[in-house]
Each structure stands twice: as structure tokens, then as C-alpha cells.
Design an enzyme around this catalytic site. Structure first.
Site, PDB file in Angstrom:
ATOM      1  N   GLU A  51      39.936  39.023  56.623  1.00 35.22           N
ATOM      2  CA  GLU A  51      39.771  39.390  55.202  1.00 35.22           C
ATOM      3  C   GLU A  51      38.311  39.722  54.878  1.00 35.22           C
ATOM      4  O   GLU A  51      37.405  39.441  55.667  1.00 35.22           O
ATOM      5  CB  GLU A  51      40.247  38.255  54.299  1.00 35.22           C
ATOM      6  N   LYS A 101      41.559  25.833  50.201  1.00 34.32           N
ATOM      7  CA  LYS A 101      40.155  25.499  49.979  1.00 34.32           C
ATOM      8  C   LYS A 101      40.029  24.160  49.265  1.00 34.32           C
ATOM      9  O   LYS A 101      40.829  23.839  48.395  1.00 34.32           O
ATOM     10  CB  LYS A 101      39.472  26.600  49.160  1.00 34.32           C
TER      11      LYS A 101
HETATM   12  N1  PSU Z   1      38.068  31.097  51.693  1.00 34.84           N
HETATM   13  C1  PSU Z   1      36.717  31.012  51.774  1.00 34.84           C
HETATM   14  N2  PSU Z   1      35.986  31.801  50.956  1.00 34.84           N
HETATM   15  C2  PSU Z   1      36.572  32.687  50.084  1.00 34.84           C
HETATM   16  C3  PSU Z   1      37.985  32.793  50.012  1.00 34.84           C
HETATM   17  C4  PSU Z   1      38.675  31.964  50.840  1.00 34.84           C
HETATM   18  O1  PSU Z   1      36.193  30.235  52.563  1.00 34.84           O
HETATM   19  O2  PSU Z   1      35.861  33.395  49.388  1.00 34.84           O
HETATM   20  C5  PSU Z   1      38.646  33.808  49.103  1.00 34.84           C
HETATM   21  C6  PSU Z   1      39.920  34.307  49.768  1.00 34.84           C
HETATM   22  O3  PSU Z   1      39.830  35.708  49.876  1.00 34.84           O
HETATM   23  C7  PSU Z   1      41.021  33.883  48.836  1.00 34.84           C
HETATM   24  C8  PSU Z   1      40.315  33.930  47.507  1.00 34.84           C
HETATM   25  O4  PSU Z   1      42.130  34.728  48.897  1.00 34.84           O
HETATM   26  O5  PSU Z   1      39.045  33.343  47.822  1.00 34.84           O
HETATM   27  C9  PSU Z   1      41.081  33.180  46.438  1.00 34.84           C
HETATM   28  O6  PSU Z   1      40.606  33.493  45.177  1.00 34.84           O
HETATM   29  P1  PSU Z   1      41.492  33.103  43.882  1.00 34.84           P
HETATM   30  O7  PSU Z   1      41.509  31.589  43.894  1.00 34.84           O
HETATM   31  O8  PSU Z   1      40.763  33.677  42.687  1.00 34.84           O
HETATM   32  O9  PSU Z   1      42.858  33.685  44.115  1.00 34.84           O
END
Ligand code: PSU
Ligand code: MN
Length: 295
Positions: free
Chosen positions: A21, A152
Site C-alpha cells: 500500500e 493499528k
Molecule cells: N498502518 C500504518 N500506517 C498507516 C496505515 C496503516 O502503519 O498509515 C493506513 C492504512 O493505509 C489504513 C489507513 O488503511 O491508515 C486507515 O485509515 P482510516 O482509519 O482513516 O480508514
């Protein structure tokens, strides 16, 4: 969608490919670590015998596999959107730049015929009401293997696991019976299933296809050397309170919390983040190799 030559050739020949990603590069990690990490992850996938396909959006064009210039541009420009499923089409239509989230990358990978995808941590349910990552529903309708170190740590882990069950997302722990908590290798939450090898992880994905399931198969891989669960929770609670007090929410919440954790831990969360990203890229490559020849 435009494919890097190497990715196109590997897919045509049925060789193992691993999608990576780009939101972690554009919004997750600070410069210059973000670019170094992106390069290191690609190298790790290669070392394990697979072809890396980092996915991102350049001037409205979805790229499957980025050349070094494209990777650098994504990592250094300051006008890159965080492309989740709800704004993906608009980012493309308006010819913008985008870092793709887990749900978006999984969708694009599946569309490109890539079966295995590696990331750091998936999005999930935040402790604030009504903020639930698009990753959850997205992964419930995208048939790819996603290797991560769990949701996370900034999230409500119990609620996130419950939601994965509600949405019917396939979940297996890699050599663990408990949910890994991203920066910590474990948590008190029990998983529904465990695989003890790359071959078993690949078999779970094959069984899902044979059964006609449309959801992802999440492979939760605990980080080898992480931080104590209690310690991380204490930092997370503090960061969440600060975010609430500062009125930060929506798509800015995840990047804010990750940065705050890094400050509160004096960089230790970043160190663990890099380690787990690389370990997940390696495991994903080995699972992709197991899937060679599978339909
Ligand atoms: N894991 C990390 N750093 C990140 C992310 C995940 O260590 O920046 C990103 C991923 O791309 C995940 C996103 O899909 O954060 C989720 O954001 P939200 O909670 O706004 O959906
Ligand atoms: Mn959100």
C-alpha cells in the site's frame, strides 16, 4: 490502471507478486523514513522470491508497481490525497495524486489479479463514536490475502475484532492464538483460527475460493520484537484524549495518532512499525510463493 513491466510479466507468467500500500508512505510515516521504508519493503519482497507491486495514484492514473521516480514523488509531494474507497474515483477523475489505504489497495490488487497484499496494520473501530475505517467493510468483499500485524494499536481492538466477525472477514493468526496489537505482539483477544505455516495460510485462502467466499483472508503476523501491550495502551489513551481535545477527527485522525505515539514513545513505535512492515512483506512473499499454480 497502468502496470509496471516487471509486474505485468510476473502476473502473465504466474510468478508470485505481492501488493504493497502507499498511504503508509504518504500519510503514515514521516519523511525521509517513508521513502526509505518503501524501498526496503520492495527489497524484502524480492529477497523472498516475489515481485513487489506498490500501488498508488499518479495524476489520476492507478499504478500497479511504481518505478523509483514515482515512488519518490509520492513520498515527497505535499498534495497527495489519502485515497480511501469513498474518494478513490474522485481522485482518479480529477487527476490527483493519491496514497491508497488498505481497503483501496486490496480492491485494486484484486482487480489486477494479485492475490497477496502486505501492510503494517489495518484500520478498524476508533474509540470515538461512528469512526470506523472503510478497511473493515472493504475487506469483507475483497478476496485477497492481507498480511498485517493486526489492527493499528490506536483502535478499539475488541470492537474491531467483533466487527470483523460481523462482516464475515476471514481471520487467522500466524503462529498465534491471540490478536496481535500492531506495536505489541499480543493482546487479550482470542482469534477464531491459527495457521502454523505459510502453506496453511495459503490453504485457508484456497479453501475460501473453493467455498465461494468473497471476503479477504487476514493473516495476523505478530511482530518479532514489539512493545509491551500495557505501555502502548497507555500512550494510545493519552493520544486519543489529546485528539479529542484538539478536535481532530475523520481522515486526519489516524495520521495524527500515529505521529503522537511516535513522539510519546520517543521514536520506539516508529522503530517497531518499520520492523513489522518488513516482516509482513517477507511473510506475504512466502505465502505468494505457496499460491503459485493455485486457481
Ligand atoms: N498502518 C500504518 N500506517 C498507516 C496505515 C496503516 O502503519 O498509515 C493506513 C492504512 O493505509 C489504513 C489507513 O488503511 O491508515 C486507515 O485509515 P482510516 O482509519 O482513516 O480508514
Ligand atoms: Mn476514519
Amino acid at each position: 490502471m497502468r502496470y509496471a513491466d516487471e509486474v505485468r510479466q510476473a502476473l502473465d507468467a504466474g510468478r508470485p507478486v505481492v501488493a504493497l500500500e502507499s498511504t503508509v508512505i504518504t500519510h503514515g510515516l514521516p519523511a525521509p523514513v517513508n521513502l526509505e521504508t518503501a524501498r526496503r519493503l520492495e527489497a524484502a519482497v524480492r529477497e523472498e522470491g516475489a515481485v513487489p507491486a506498490t500501488i498508488g495514484i499518479l495524476e489520476g492514473e492507478v499504478r500497479v508497481g511504481l518505478d523509483p521516480d514515482a515512488l519518490e514523488a509520492l513520498a515527497t509531494r505535499n498534495d497527495v490525497e489519502k485515497a480511501s474507497l469513498w474518494n478513490l474515483a474522485a481522485v482518479v477523475a480529477r487527476e490527483q495524486w493519491g496514497g491508497t489505504t488498505v481497503a483501496t489497495t486490496a480492491h485494486l490488487a484484486a482487480r489486477a489479479g494479485i492475490r497477496v497484499f502486505a501492510t503494517g496494520g489495518i484500520g478498524g473501530v476508533h474509540p470515538v463514536p461512528f469512526d470506523e475505517s472503510g478497511d473493515l467493510l472493504g475487506l469483507s468483499r475483497t478476496p485477497v490475502v492481507v498480511v498485517s500485524s493486526g489492527p493499528k494499536s490506536i483502535l478499539d481492538l475488541g470492537a474491531t475484532l467483533e466487527r470483523l466477525e460481523s462482516y464475515g472477514v476471514g481471520v487467522v493468526g500466524y503462529k498465534t492464538m491471540f490478536l496481535p496489537a500492531f506495536h505489541s505482539p499480543d493482546s487479550p483477544y482470542e482469534l477464531p483460527a491459527t495457521v502454523w505455516s505459510e502453506a496453511e495460510a495459503a490453504a485457508a485462502w484456497r479453501a475460501a475460493r473453493e467455498l465461494g467466499l468473497v471476503s479477504a483472508t487476514l493473516v495476523f503476523n505478530p511482530v518479532s520484537e514489539g512493545l509491551p501491550y500495557r505501555q502502548v495502551i497507555a500512550w494510545v489513551n493519552r493520544a486519543n484524549e489529546e485528539a479529542r481535545a484538539a478536535g481532530i477527527g475523520g481522515k486526519d485522525l489516524t495520521p495524527y495518532l500515529l505521529r503522537r505515539l511516535s513522539e510519546l514513545s520517543r521514536g520506539r513505535t516508529d522503530e517497531v512499525n518499520l520492523r513489522l512492515l518488513e516482516e509482513n512483506a517477507r511473510l506475504a512473499a512466502r505465502v505468494a510463493r505457496e499460491l503459485v499454480g493455485a486457481v
